[in-house]
Design a protein around this motif. Structure first.
Motif, mmCIF file in Angstrom:
data_model
loop_
_atom_site.group_PDB
_atom_site.id
_atom_site.type_symbol
_atom_site.label_atom_id
_atom_site.label_comp_id
_atom_site.label_asym_id
_atom_site.label_seq_id
_atom_site.Cartn_x
_atom_site.Cartn_y
_atom_site.Cartn_z
ATOM 1 N N MET A 10 -60.333 -71.263 27.920
ATOM 2 C CA MET A 10 -60.077 -70.656 26.628
ATOM 3 C C MET A 10 -58.929 -69.659 26.768
ATOM 4 O O MET A 10 -58.855 -68.919 27.737
ATOM 5 N N SER A 11 -58.033 -69.651 25.804
ATOM 6 C CA SER A 11 -56.885 -68.744 25.831
ATOM 7 C C SER A 11 -57.346 -67.293 25.794
ATOM 8 O O SER A 11 -58.415 -66.973 25.279
ATOM 9 N N LYS A 12 -56.511 -66.433 26.376
ATOM 10 C CA LYS A 12 -56.831 -65.006 26.392
ATOM 11 C C LYS A 12 -55.541 -64.211 26.307
ATOM 12 O O LYS A 12 -54.576 -64.516 27.007
ATOM 13 N N LEU A 13 -55.540 -63.191 25.440
ATOM 14 C CA LEU A 13 -54.385 -62.322 25.277
ATOM 15 C C LEU A 13 -54.590 -61.061 26.101
ATOM 16 O O LEU A 13 -55.598 -60.373 25.961
ATOM 17 N N TYR A 14 -53.635 -60.775 26.982
ATOM 18 C CA TYR A 14 -53.694 -59.609 27.853
ATOM 19 C C TYR A 14 -52.649 -58.586 27.429
ATOM 20 O O TYR A 14 -51.575 -58.951 26.946
ATOM 21 N N ASP A 15 -52.950 -57.319 27.651
ATOM 22 C CA ASP A 15 -51.956 -56.254 27.596
ATOM 23 C C ASP A 15 -51.545 -56.004 29.038
ATOM 24 O O ASP A 15 -52.372 -55.615 29.868
ATOM 25 N N LEU A 16 -50.282 -56.272 29.345
ATOM 26 C CA LEU A 16 -49.803 -56.125 30.710
ATOM 27 C C LEU A 16 -49.629 -54.651 31.063
ATOM 28 O O LEU A 16 -49.258 -53.832 30.211
ATOM 29 N N LYS A 17 -49.889 -54.335 32.325
ATOM 30 C CA LYS A 17 -49.731 -52.973 32.810
ATOM 31 C C LYS A 17 -48.247 -52.597 32.727
ATOM 32 O O LYS A 17 -47.391 -53.315 33.238
ATOM 33 N N THR A 18 -47.979 -51.479 32.051
ATOM 34 C CA THR A 18 -46.601 -51.024 31.859
ATOM 35 C C THR A 18 -46.485 -49.575 32.295
ATOM 36 O O THR A 18 -47.329 -48.742 31.971
ATOM 37 N N PHE A 19 -45.424 -49.311 33.043
ATOM 38 C CA PHE A 19 -45.119 -47.962 33.495
ATOM 39 C C PHE A 19 -43.886 -47.481 32.735
ATOM 40 O O PHE A 19 -42.834 -48.116 32.798
ATOM 41 N N ASN B 228 -55.846 -74.624 20.397
ATOM 42 C CA ASN B 228 -57.121 -75.289 20.136
ATOM 43 C C ASN B 228 -57.663 -75.761 21.481
ATOM 44 O O ASN B 228 -57.006 -76.522 22.180
ATOM 45 N N ASN B 229 -58.864 -75.291 21.853
ATOM 46 C CA ASN B 229 -59.443 -75.700 23.134
ATOM 47 C C ASN B 229 -60.523 -76.770 22.975
ATOM 48 O O ASN B 229 -61.279 -77.036 23.898
ATOM 49 N N GLY B 230 -60.593 -77.382 21.808
ATOM 50 C CA GLY B 230 -61.586 -78.421 21.565
ATOM 51 C C GLY B 230 -62.789 -77.928 20.797
ATOM 52 O O GLY B 230 -63.483 -78.704 20.139
ATOM 53 N N THR B 231 -63.048 -76.620 20.845
ATOM 54 C CA THR B 231 -64.158 -76.049 20.092
ATOM 55 C C THR B 231 -63.721 -74.906 19.185
ATOM 56 O O THR B 231 -64.405 -74.570 18.232
ATOM 57 N N ARG B 232 -62.563 -74.324 19.494
ATOM 58 C CA ARG B 232 -62.108 -73.157 18.746
ATOM 59 C C ARG B 232 -60.591 -73.223 18.533
ATOM 60 O O ARG B 232 -59.850 -73.592 19.433
ATOM 61 N N ASP C 107 -56.217 -75.984 26.733
ATOM 62 C CA ASP C 107 -55.691 -75.362 25.523
ATOM 63 C C ASP C 107 -54.500 -76.140 24.958
ATOM 64 O O ASP C 107 -53.373 -76.016 25.430
ATOM 65 N N TRP C 108 -54.773 -76.956 23.917
ATOM 66 C CA TRP C 108 -53.707 -77.684 23.223
ATOM 67 C C TRP C 108 -52.979 -76.661 22.363
ATOM 68 O O TRP C 108 -53.593 -75.907 21.615
ATOM 69 N N HIS C 109 -51.651 -76.606 22.458
ATOM 70 C CA HIS C 109 -50.920 -75.515 21.830
ATOM 71 C C HIS C 109 -49.583 -75.944 21.241
ATOM 72 O O HIS C 109 -48.996 -76.939 21.650
ATOM 73 N N ILE C 110 -49.159 -75.145 20.256
ATOM 74 C CA ILE C 110 -47.839 -75.259 19.640
ATOM 75 C C ILE C 110 -47.284 -73.846 19.520
ATOM 76 O O ILE C 110 -47.988 -72.928 19.093
ATOM 77 N N TYR D 247 -50.857 -85.242 25.112
ATOM 78 C CA TYR D 247 -50.226 -84.951 23.823
ATOM 79 C C TYR D 247 -51.158 -85.055 22.628
ATOM 80 O O TYR D 247 -50.905 -84.430 21.605
ATOM 81 N N GLU D 248 -52.223 -85.822 22.724
ATOM 82 C CA GLU D 248 -53.111 -86.005 21.581
ATOM 83 C C GLU D 248 -53.868 -84.719 21.295
ATOM 84 O O GLU D 248 -54.511 -84.155 22.172
ATOM 85 N N PRO D 249 -53.827 -84.252 20.022
ATOM 86 C CA PRO D 249 -54.596 -83.052 19.667
ATOM 87 C C PRO D 249 -56.087 -83.370 19.613
ATOM 88 O O PRO D 249 -56.488 -84.529 19.510
ATOM 89 N N TYR D 250 -56.890 -82.337 19.691
ATOM 90 C CA TYR D 250 -58.335 -82.512 19.525
ATOM 91 C C TYR D 250 -58.615 -82.961 18.099
ATOM 92 O O TYR D 250 -57.909 -82.598 17.158
ATOM 93 N N MET D 251 -59.673 -83.730 17.920
ATOM 94 C CA MET D 251 -60.021 -84.265 16.602
ATOM 95 C C MET D 251 -60.418 -83.171 15.617
ATOM 96 O O MET D 251 -60.324 -83.368 14.420
ATOM 97 N N ASN D 252 -60.846 -82.006 16.089
ATOM 98 C CA ASN D 252 -61.249 -80.934 15.179
ATOM 99 C C ASN D 252 -60.078 -80.073 14.736
ATOM 100 O O ASN D 252 -60.263 -79.072 14.069
ATOM 101 N N SER D 253 -58.867 -80.451 15.068
ATOM 102 C CA SER D 253 -57.698 -79.639 14.748
ATOM 103 C C SER D 253 -57.450 -79.602 13.247
ATOM 104 O O SER D 253 -57.437 -80.631 12.581
ATOM 105 N N SER D 254 -57.215 -78.413 12.725
ATOM 106 C CA SER D 254 -56.856 -78.274 11.314
ATOM 107 C C SER D 254 -55.447 -78.794 11.066
ATOM 108 O O SER D 254 -55.037 -78.947 9.924
ATOM 109 N N LEU D 255 -54.721 -79.091 12.130
ATOM 110 C CA LEU D 255 -53.351 -79.582 12.007
ATOM 111 C C LEU D 255 -53.274 -81.098 11.932
ATOM 112 O O LEU D 255 -52.195 -81.640 11.703
#
Length: 135
Positions: free
Chosen positions: A1-10, A66-70, A89-92, A117-125
């Motif tokens: 599952m995708s995850k957004l990180y805040d990278l350590k910044t000095f 889209n990871n197939g469930t979310r 994680d299928w992504h655009i 290349y095939e998107p998951y069937m639950n894709s809103s796209l």
């Protein structure tokens, strides 16, 4: 599952230093960046093995995932943000600002057989996806 990180910044009067380490498993095998993409959609795939870390060094862009469930949409607007995509994680990436530079770091070298290349069937796209570049 995708995850957004805040990278350590000095921060200092000499400028900022942002660190990318310990974010994806394995050894970094591939680094590339996308720029001057305009509103064009890029990617449109997932992987068998590769993990990817996306950092918008300048400007901004949107990442649909889209990871197939979310399904999620992420707006990358800072070089301090890092979006990690796991192999499933299928992504655009799209909606690049004129000054966008999107850095992609991967733990796998390029292998055309790693792409799905095939998107998951639950894709809103589904039904709205046109052919996008394979990078």
């Amino acid at each position: 599952m995708s995850k957004l990180y805040d990278l350590k910044t000095f921060e200092s009067s000499k400028g900022n230093l942002t660190v990318f380490e310990g974010i994806i498993p394995g050894v970094i095998q591939r680094v590339f960046y996308i720029y001057e993409a305009g509103q064009m959609a890029r990617a449109g795939h997932r992987h068998h093995r590769a993990w990817n870390a996306l950092i918008c060094l300048s400007g901004s862009c949107r990442v649909y995932n889209n990871n197939g469930t979310r399904e999620d949409n992420f707006l990358l607007t800072s070089p301090r943000q890092c979006l990690v995509l796991e192999p499933e994680d299928w992504h655009i990436m799209d909606e690049f600002s004129a000054d966008a530079i999107l850095l992609v770091v991967s733990n796998e070298g390029y292998d055309k057989d790693d792409y799905i290349y095939e998107p998951y069937m639950n894709s809103s796209l589904i039904g709205h996806i046109s052919m996008v570049d394979s990078e």
